[in-house]
Write an enzyme that holds these catalytic residues in place. Structure first.
Site, PDB file in Angstrom:
ATOM      1  N   GLU A  40       0.817  -1.206   0.000  1.00  0.00           N
ATOM      2  CA  GLU A  40       0.000   0.000   0.000  1.00  0.00           C
ATOM      3  C   GLU A  40       0.854   1.261   0.000  1.00  0.00           C
ATOM      4  O   GLU A  40       0.526   2.247  -0.676  1.00  0.00           O
ATOM      5  CB  GLU A  40      -0.958   0.007   1.200  1.00  0.00           C
ATOM      6  CG  GLU A  40      -2.081  -1.017   1.100  1.00  0.00           C
ATOM      7  CD  GLU A  40      -2.943  -0.830  -0.140  1.00  0.00           C
ATOM      8  OE1 GLU A  40      -3.024   0.302  -0.662  1.00  0.00           O
ATOM      9  OE2 GLU A  40      -3.545  -1.810  -0.602  1.00  0.00           O
ATOM     10  N   TYR A 121      -6.506   5.664   4.941  1.00  0.00           N
ATOM     11  CA  TYR A 121      -6.611   4.724   3.832  1.00  0.00           C
ATOM     12  C   TYR A 121      -5.798   3.457   4.099  1.00  0.00           C
ATOM     13  O   TYR A 121      -6.301   2.340   3.933  1.00  0.00           O
ATOM     14  CB  TYR A 121      -6.154   5.346   2.516  1.00  0.00           C
ATOM     15  CG  TYR A 121      -5.997   4.290   1.449  1.00  0.00           C
ATOM     16  CD1 TYR A 121      -7.111   3.764   0.800  1.00  0.00           C
ATOM     17  CD2 TYR A 121      -4.753   3.738   1.157  1.00  0.00           C
ATOM     18  CE1 TYR A 121      -6.994   2.747  -0.132  1.00  0.00           C
ATOM     19  CE2 TYR A 121      -4.621   2.724   0.220  1.00  0.00           C
ATOM     20  CZ  TYR A 121      -5.738   2.233  -0.409  1.00  0.00           C
ATOM     21  OH  TYR A 121      -5.616   1.206  -1.314  1.00  0.00           O
ATOM     22  N   ASP A 139      -9.111   6.151  -1.842  1.00  0.00           N
ATOM     23  CA  ASP A 139      -7.891   6.569  -2.536  1.00  0.00           C
ATOM     24  C   ASP A 139      -8.314   7.220  -3.856  1.00  0.00           C
ATOM     25  O   ASP A 139      -9.497   7.516  -4.064  1.00  0.00           O
ATOM     26  CB  ASP A 139      -6.950   5.381  -2.765  1.00  0.00           C
ATOM     27  CG  ASP A 139      -7.412   4.483  -3.908  1.00  0.00           C
ATOM     28  OD1 ASP A 139      -8.632   4.458  -4.211  1.00  0.00           O
ATOM     29  OD2 ASP A 139      -6.550   3.813  -4.509  1.00  0.00           O
ATOM     30  N   CYS A 193     -13.792   2.291 -14.320  1.00  0.00           N
ATOM     31  CA  CYS A 193     -14.100   3.714 -14.107  1.00  0.00           C
ATOM     32  C   CYS A 193     -12.812   4.529 -14.212  1.00  0.00           C
ATOM     33  O   CYS A 193     -12.411   5.238 -13.286  1.00  0.00           O
ATOM     34  CB  CYS A 193     -14.765   3.907 -12.745  1.00  0.00           C
ATOM     35  SG  CYS A 193     -15.588   5.514 -12.538  1.00  0.00           S
ATOM     36  N   CYS A 200     -18.044   2.321 -19.266  1.00  0.00           N
ATOM     37  CA  CYS A 200     -19.322   2.326 -18.548  1.00  0.00           C
ATOM     38  C   CYS A 200     -20.214   1.143 -18.918  1.00  0.00           C
ATOM     39  O   CYS A 200     -20.978   0.634 -18.089  1.00  0.00           O
ATOM     40  CB  CYS A 200     -20.060   3.645 -18.808  1.00  0.00           C
ATOM     41  SG  CYS A 200     -19.173   5.106 -18.212  1.00  0.00           S
ATOM     42  N   CYS A 203     -19.584  -1.718 -16.608  1.00  0.00           N
ATOM     43  CA  CYS A 203     -19.616  -1.452 -15.172  1.00  0.00           C
ATOM     44  C   CYS A 203     -20.864  -2.040 -14.514  1.00  0.00           C
ATOM     45  O   CYS A 203     -21.986  -1.819 -14.981  1.00  0.00           O
ATOM     46  CB  CYS A 203     -19.568   0.057 -14.922  1.00  0.00           C
ATOM     47  SG  CYS A 203     -19.554   0.487 -13.160  1.00  0.00           S
ATOM     48  N   CYS A 209     -25.561   4.741 -11.673  1.00  0.00           N
ATOM     49  CA  CYS A 209     -24.502   5.749 -11.642  1.00  0.00           C
ATOM     50  C   CYS A 209     -25.069   7.102 -12.070  1.00  0.00           C
ATOM     51  O   CYS A 209     -25.515   7.275 -13.206  1.00  0.00           O
ATOM     52  CB  CYS A 209     -23.364   5.352 -12.580  1.00  0.00           C
ATOM     53  SG  CYS A 209     -22.069   6.615 -12.732  1.00  0.00           S
TER      54      CYS A 209
END
Length: 342
Positions: A40, A121, A139, A193, A200, A203, A209
């Protein structure tokens, strides 16, 4: 949001991740809190493809939190060089020392937030990926996904929008399937995304959305105002003899902190009055561009060494110390090492 809407969102993300998400990343295979912490911090500001070989070398050299805690600063920096944003390496080292002295890896959000260099995070990521427990994450990928899904106006890093995004994350994050949910958010942001030309039609969240429904996908998230990047000059001394170069360790704060470099002087240094231009290079930082000049000083090398508290390194020893990427590139070109590698 209604409970049913939250559950639908969670289920859609988890279901998509299990079928279409990433499952073979090396830190996923390791699955330990330490591996998640390392990955991370490396992934902050850096893409996955770039991080993978660094992560693998890091874990080979420092396989445990105790091994990292026992490592020297130079060893740590040598393994990080090229990734940039070197404060991450220093924070990771500090975290290792803290956890090693603690005797066990923290297992709650509150305890993780007490670890040096671990923010909201990273704490949420460790809870999600290492412990498969509740751990909200926000994030860059998640900011973009939430900004579009909820049609949130405003720069996502601003205080007001940041607060709103974290509030949403706390509500939307489940208490089961936590690992799949968190990975699903990141995978959707990275592969579906996307910042430009989002997919899209692929998705799982498309039907609800708001950016898509309002035809605002291209304008969200709100772009940051563009700033003019200033150019700053930099002056470095090229001090070399018999395939050796004099390097100086930089201060533990500021640009390239704790790394080794050619000695840097200001534009009014008396050393420049007796120097000849050896070469130039340019390096783009986040907030400014460095326009560097490198100067050769051939006389009084012992005096230079005393003044700058430097150490001589043979060209074959450069991999043993942490060097900023542009400094390393310049030195290797001068010694012909870059050509030798190709």
């Amino acid at each position: 949001m209604l409970y049913a809407e939250v559950k639908t969102f969670q289920n859609q993300v988890v279901s998509w991740q299990k079928t279409h998400g990433r499952h073979q990343l090396p830190w996923q295979q390791a699955g330990t809190p330490y591996a998640v912490l390392v990955s991370e911090l490396m992934l902050q500001q850096t893409q996955v493809a770039t991080v993978i070989p660094y992560f693998q070398r890091w874990m080979a050299s420092f396989p445990t939190i105790e091994a990292l805690a026992a490592a020297s600063n130079d060893e740590v920096m040598a393994h990080w060089q090229g990734l940039g944003y070197y404060a991450r390496a220093r924070n990771l080292h500090k975290a290792a020392v803290y956890i090693s002295e603690l005797g066990a890896f923290p297992k709650t959000l509150e305890a993780l937030l007490a670890v040096p260099g671990v923010g909201r995070y990273t704490a949420g990521a460790i809870m999600s990926f290492a412990y498969d427990s509740y751990g909200p994450i926000v994030d860059g990928n998640v900011r973009r996904l939430y900004a579009r899904y909820f049609a949130i106006d405003g720069v996502t890093s601003s205080s007001a929008v940041d607060k709103k995004l974290w509030a949403l994350a706390e509500v939307l994050t489940p208490t089961d399937n936590c690992r799949s949910f968190a990975q699903g958010l990141l995978d959707l942001g990275a592969t579906i995304c996307k910042p430009r030309q989002p997919l899209c039609e692929q998705c799982p969240l498309a039907n609800s959305c708001q950016a898509l429904l309002q035809n605002r996908v291209d304008e969200l998230p709100t772009a940051k105002p563009k700033k003019t990047v200033p150019v700053k000059p930099g002056h470095f001394l090229w001090l070399a003899q018999q395939d050796k170069i004099l390097l100086q360790k930089r201060p533990d704060k500021g640009i390239w902190a704790s790394l080794w470099s050619m000695p840097q002087v200001d534009a009014h240094s008396e050393w420049l009055t007796q120097a000849q231009l050896h070469g130039v290079f340019v390096h783009q930082f986040t907030h400014y561009k460095l326009d560097a000049s490198v100067w050769t000083v051939q006389d009084n090398l012992l005096k230079v060494q005393e003044e700058f508290a430097g150490s001589w390194y043979h060209k074959d020893e450069l991999n043993k110390v942490g060097l900023p990427a542009p400094i390393r590139s310049f030195i290797e070109q001068q010694f012909g090492l870059a050509a030798d590698k190709t």
